[in-house]
Design a protein around this motif. Structure first.
Motif, short mmCIF file in Angstrom:
data_model
loop_
_atom_site.label_atom_id
_atom_site.label_comp_id
_atom_site.label_asym_id
_atom_site.label_seq_id
_atom_site.Cartn_x
_atom_site.Cartn_y
_atom_site.Cartn_z
N GLN A 92 0.96 -0.03 -45.56
CA GLN A 92 0.61 -0.81 -44.37
C GLN A 92 0.92 -2.30 -44.58
OE1 GLN A 92 -0.14 0.40 -41.26
NE2 GLN A 92 0.48 2.28 -42.31
N ALA A 96 3.15 -4.51 -42.09
CA ALA A 96 2.73 -5.83 -41.60
C ALA A 96 3.79 -6.89 -41.90
CB ALA A 96 1.40 -6.22 -42.23
N VAL A 99 6.56 -6.42 -39.33
CA VAL A 99 6.09 -6.86 -38.02
C VAL A 99 6.10 -8.38 -37.92
CG1 VAL A 99 4.07 -6.97 -36.50
CG2 VAL A 99 4.75 -4.79 -37.51
N LYS A 106 4.55 -2.45 -34.24
CA LYS A 106 4.13 -1.75 -35.44
C LYS A 106 4.80 -0.37 -35.55
CE LYS A 106 0.07 -0.14 -37.91
NZ LYS A 106 -1.39 0.00 -37.93
N GLU A 110 7.10 0.88 -38.62
CA GLU A 110 6.76 2.08 -39.40
C GLU A 110 7.95 3.04 -39.46
OE1 GLU A 110 3.30 3.64 -37.43
OE2 GLU A 110 1.93 2.33 -38.55
#
Length: 130
Positions: A92, A96, A99, A106, A110
């Motif tokens: 994650q 981030a 992003v 997001k 991913e």
């Protein structure tokens, strides 16, 4: 004649639900498949009013079956690809980073990260390369 009706038959094979979740590349594949299927239908029907003894209803039915089979295969392949991508473990923190650096949503970050095997550097470079 069959040739005059072929474009309308190609559009009937795509349901609104078939387009759900599809990207621009997928729509282009479906569009190209529809064009190829229309061309196949023209070949089957002879392209004129005189069908040379070919049962035009049977030819239309077979062409539609072939088109549906092609679409089904494409959907199955896409589902298998998505299943493979969802199995890729991603961080994650890496999501981030993508992003914030690339300014994408997001979900897009991913997916790009999964497409590059969880390698954040490769995913970031792919945005730069286009």
């Amino acid at each position: 004649s069959l040739a005059a009706r072929a474009p309308s038959l190609g559009s009937e094979q795509q349901s609104p639900s078939a387009d759900a979740g599809m990207g621009d590349d997928d729509e282009e594949v479906v569009d190209n498949t529809a064009k190829a299927n229309r061309a196949d239908m023209n070949k089957l029907g002879g392209g004129g009013d005189d069908d040379g003894g070919v049962d035009s209803d049977a030819a239309k039915k077979r062409a539609l079956e072939m088109a549906n089979d092609d679409l089904k295969k494409e959907k199955e392949a896409e589902a298998a690809r998505l299943k493979e991508l969802m199995a890729v473990k991603i961080s994650q923190e890496d999501v981030a980073t993508i992003v914030s650096e690339i300014e994408v949503e997001k979900k897009a970050a991913e997916m790009r990260l999964r497409e590059h095997g969880g390698d954040v550097v490769a995913a970031l470079k792919s945005y730069v390369k286009g």
